[in-house]
Design a protein around this motif. Structure first.
Motif, PDB file in Angstrom:
ATOM      1  N   ALA A  68       0.823  -1.207   0.000  1.00  0.00           N
ATOM      2  CA  ALA A  68       0.000   0.000   0.000  1.00  0.00           C
ATOM      3  C   ALA A  68       0.857   1.257   0.000  1.00  0.00           C
ATOM      4  O   ALA A  68       0.589   2.202  -0.751  1.00  0.00           O
ATOM      5  CB  ALA A  68      -0.939  -0.007   1.206  1.00  0.00           C
ATOM      6  N   VAL A  69       1.888   1.285   0.842  1.00  0.00           N
ATOM      7  CA  VAL A  69       2.787   2.446   0.870  1.00  0.00           C
ATOM      8  C   VAL A  69       3.423   2.652  -0.504  1.00  0.00           C
ATOM      9  O   VAL A  69       3.507   3.780  -1.014  1.00  0.00           O
ATOM     10  CB  VAL A  69       3.868   2.271   1.954  1.00  0.00           C
ATOM     11  N   GLN A  70       3.859   1.557  -1.115  1.00  0.00           N
ATOM     12  CA  GLN A  70       4.456   1.639  -2.451  1.00  0.00           C
ATOM     13  C   GLN A  70       3.438   2.175  -3.453  1.00  0.00           C
ATOM     14  O   GLN A  70       3.748   3.035  -4.275  1.00  0.00           O
ATOM     15  CB  GLN A  70       4.933   0.250  -2.877  1.00  0.00           C
ATOM     16  N   GLY A  71       2.216   1.682  -3.373  1.00  0.00           N
ATOM     17  CA  GLY A  71       1.191   2.112  -4.304  1.00  0.00           C
ATOM     18  C   GLY A  71       0.823   3.576  -4.160  1.00  0.00           C
ATOM     19  O   GLY A  71       0.539   4.256  -5.152  1.00  0.00           O
ATOM     20  N   PHE A  72       0.841   4.079  -2.937  1.00  0.00           N
ATOM     21  CA  PHE A  72       0.486   5.477  -2.703  1.00  0.00           C
ATOM     22  C   PHE A  72       1.608   6.432  -3.118  1.00  0.00           C
ATOM     23  O   PHE A  72       1.409   7.645  -3.150  1.00  0.00           O
ATOM     24  CB  PHE A  72       0.138   5.707  -1.235  1.00  0.00           C
ATOM     25  N   GLY A  73       2.773   5.893  -3.428  1.00  0.00           N
ATOM     26  CA  GLY A  73       3.870   6.732  -3.911  1.00  0.00           C
ATOM     27  C   GLY A  73       5.122   6.676  -3.065  1.00  0.00           C
ATOM     28  O   GLY A  73       6.079   7.414  -3.335  1.00  0.00           O
ATOM     29  N   ALA A  98       6.201  -4.906  -8.346  1.00  0.00           N
ATOM     30  CA  ALA A  98       5.662  -3.649  -7.825  1.00  0.00           C
ATOM     31  C   ALA A  98       6.769  -2.668  -7.444  1.00  0.00           C
ATOM     32  O   ALA A  98       6.473  -1.556  -7.006  1.00  0.00           O
ATOM     33  CB  ALA A  98       4.793  -3.930  -6.600  1.00  0.00           C
ATOM     34  N   GLY A  99       8.027  -3.077  -7.599  1.00  0.00           N
ATOM     35  CA  GLY A  99       9.137  -2.199  -7.255  1.00  0.00           C
ATOM     36  C   GLY A  99       9.543  -2.253  -5.799  1.00  0.00           C
ATOM     37  O   GLY A  99      10.327  -1.427  -5.334  1.00  0.00           O
ATOM     38  N   ILE A 100       9.011  -3.230  -5.061  1.00  0.00           N
ATOM     39  CA  ILE A 100       9.357  -3.385  -3.646  1.00  0.00           C
ATOM     40  C   ILE A 100      10.635  -4.192  -3.549  1.00  0.00           C
ATOM     41  O   ILE A 100      10.749  -5.278  -4.118  1.00  0.00           O
ATOM     42  CB  ILE A 100       8.217  -4.084  -2.885  1.00  0.00           C
ATOM     43  N   LEU A 317      -0.877  -1.420  -8.652  1.00  0.00           N
ATOM     44  CA  LEU A 317      -0.349  -0.176  -8.087  1.00  0.00           C
ATOM     45  C   LEU A 317      -1.081   1.069  -8.584  1.00  0.00           C
ATOM     46  O   LEU A 317      -1.347   1.986  -7.783  1.00  0.00           O
ATOM     47  CB  LEU A 317       1.148  -0.057  -8.395  1.00  0.00           C
ATOM     48  N   PRO A 318      -1.410   1.184  -9.882  1.00  0.00           N
ATOM     49  CA  PRO A 318      -2.145   2.376 -10.325  1.00  0.00           C
ATOM     50  C   PRO A 318      -3.452   2.593  -9.576  1.00  0.00           C
ATOM     51  O   PRO A 318      -3.898   3.735  -9.430  1.00  0.00           O
ATOM     52  CB  PRO A 318      -2.386   2.109 -11.815  1.00  0.00           C
ATOM     53  N   ALA A 319      -4.087   1.526  -9.093  1.00  0.00           N
ATOM     54  CA  ALA A 319      -5.335   1.682  -8.349  1.00  0.00           C
ATOM     55  C   ALA A 319      -5.104   2.432  -7.039  1.00  0.00           C
ATOM     56  O   ALA A 319      -5.969   3.193  -6.594  1.00  0.00           O
ATOM     57  CB  ALA A 319      -5.951   0.310  -8.081  1.00  0.00           C
ATOM     58  N   TYR A 320      -3.953   2.242  -6.416  1.00  0.00           N
ATOM     59  CA  TYR A 320      -3.634   2.985  -5.196  1.00  0.00           C
ATOM     60  C   TYR A 320      -3.388   4.463  -5.511  1.00  0.00           C
ATOM     61  O   TYR A 320      -3.854   5.346  -4.783  1.00  0.00           O
ATOM     62  CB  TYR A 320      -2.390   2.397  -4.522  1.00  0.00           C
ATOM     63  N   ALA A 321      -2.668   4.717  -6.590  1.00  0.00           N
ATOM     64  CA  ALA A 321      -2.415   6.101  -6.986  1.00  0.00           C
ATOM     65  C   ALA A 321      -3.714   6.821  -7.325  1.00  0.00           C
ATOM     66  O   ALA A 321      -3.918   7.992  -6.963  1.00  0.00           O
ATOM     67  CB  ALA A 321      -1.468   6.137  -8.181  1.00  0.00           C
ATOM     68  N   ALA A 322      -4.622   6.121  -7.995  1.00  0.00           N
ATOM     69  CA  ALA A 322      -5.910   6.711  -8.341  1.00  0.00           C
ATOM     70  C   ALA A 322      -6.729   6.992  -7.094  1.00  0.00           C
ATOM     71  O   ALA A 322      -7.416   8.025  -6.998  1.00  0.00           O
ATOM     72  CB  ALA A 322      -6.676   5.782  -9.282  1.00  0.00           C
TER      73      ALA A 322
END
Length: 330
Positions: A68-73, A98-100, A317-322
């Motif tokens: 979640a932290v990764q997804g939020f940026g 996911a880049g983690i 991940l884009p869903a978290y950013a959105a």
């Protein structure tokens, strides 16, 4: 700092199934709780689920929070232990895609852990967990360099269920304290509070920076039926405490006071992972400069969105950013 969050926990691959109340009763599965099971028991449960629609993704509480932290940026690092099997490779590939960062992680012998999440019509989730090789997670799995380069350490309370896991959590906290890294821990589940309190106390040490729990866990930990008393007593464990209250929102406590932040409207279909995304939203927002109450409002929003879809994570991940953009939109 290189990482916003360093998470450590049981590395599991989740499979989620819709079931009815009879399925739980017939197998003696505690509704709404996490139950540790043997390899034979989880195979028996899986056999009973054959033919049902399922959804699989990498999971484990701390991994979901880091995701979640990764997804939020933000930027995340995760430490766990998986086996050299298809399940373990799926877990690592999912996080790395996911880049983690997982460091120079080498899968060990034995079977990877997995969790069968059983969701009833009222959206409640009941988890049966086979830890596999994650039960042997130890201090050797802590990447001290990555931890020292992190803003927050996040420990899932589920590690209290095994001696090696508890030792790994204690070691990680001690490293974080020596390096000036903020510490956070989730009590994770009422079964951890009831069955592994001594281990949780060892993991907490003299206290952490940030504590997460739900209302049931808070009341059980403090031995009271009053939320205000529980919040006050938990303030001796951590200066910042967040207690989730389901649809009612959450209570955010800090040295400056206490605020009840109301929940957001949601058509709940699956509560799996709600606490994980809540913790991730809090830690991301706090790192971004939000105060405790504002961070809690964002976390309530994120959790309400997650429970309206199936699965312990948003689809990508884009869903978290959105989701973050939707919250901050004027």
């Amino acid at each position: 700092m290189t990482y916003d969050i360093y998470g450590i926990g049981n590395a599991l691959v989740d499979a989620e199934y819709p079931v009815d109340e009879t399925f739980l009763r017939d197998r003696g599965i505690a509704k709404g709780h996490m139950t540790l099971v043997s390899e034979e028991e989880i195979e028996a449960i899986a056999t009973g689920l054959l033919g049902r629609e399922s959804h699989r993704m990498s999971g484990g509480s701390a991994a979901n929070t880091v995701y979640a932290v990764q997804g939020f940026g933000g930027r995340g690092f995760y430490s766990g232990r998986v086996g050299n099997d298809e399940t373990g490779r799926h877990f690592l590939d999912d996080l790395r895609a996911a880049g983690i960062d997982t460091g120079a992680h080498r899968p060990s012998g034995g079977k990877s852990g997995r969790c069968l999440t059983l969701v009833t019509a009222d959206a409640e989730r009941s988890m049966t967990t086979y830890l596999g090789v994650s039960a042997s997670l130890s201090p050797d799995d802590v990447n001290e360099t990555a931890l020292a380069a992190s803003r927050y350490l996040y420990v899932e309370g589920y590690l209290a269920s095994t001696e090696p896991g508890c030792a790994a959590a204690v070691f990680a906290r001690e490293v974080a304290e020596s390096e000036g890294v903020k510490t956070s821990l989730s009590l994770s589940d009422p079964s951890m509070v009831e069955g592994f309190r001594d281990a949780l106390e060892d993991m907490l040490g003299n206290g952490v920076t940030q504590l997460f729990c739900n209302e049931e866990e808070a009341l059980a930990w403090t031995g009271t039926d009053r939320l205000d008393i529980a919040a006050t007593e938990l303030g001796d464990v951590a200066p910042f405490v967040n207690i989730t209250l389901g649809a009612r929102g959450s209570l955010a406590s800090s040295p400056r006071g206490r605020e009840l932040t109301p929940g957001r409207d949601a058509d709940a279909v699956d509560t799996t992972g709600a606490g994980d995304i809540y913790a991730g939203a809090i830690l991301y927002a706090r790192n971004a400069g939000a105060g405790p109450a504002e961070a809690a409002r964002f976390a309530n929003f994120a959790a309400a969105h997650l429970v309206s879809v199936h699965g312990a994570r948003l689809p990508n991940l884009p869903a978290y950013a959105a989701l973050k953009k939707l919250f901050t939109r004027p």
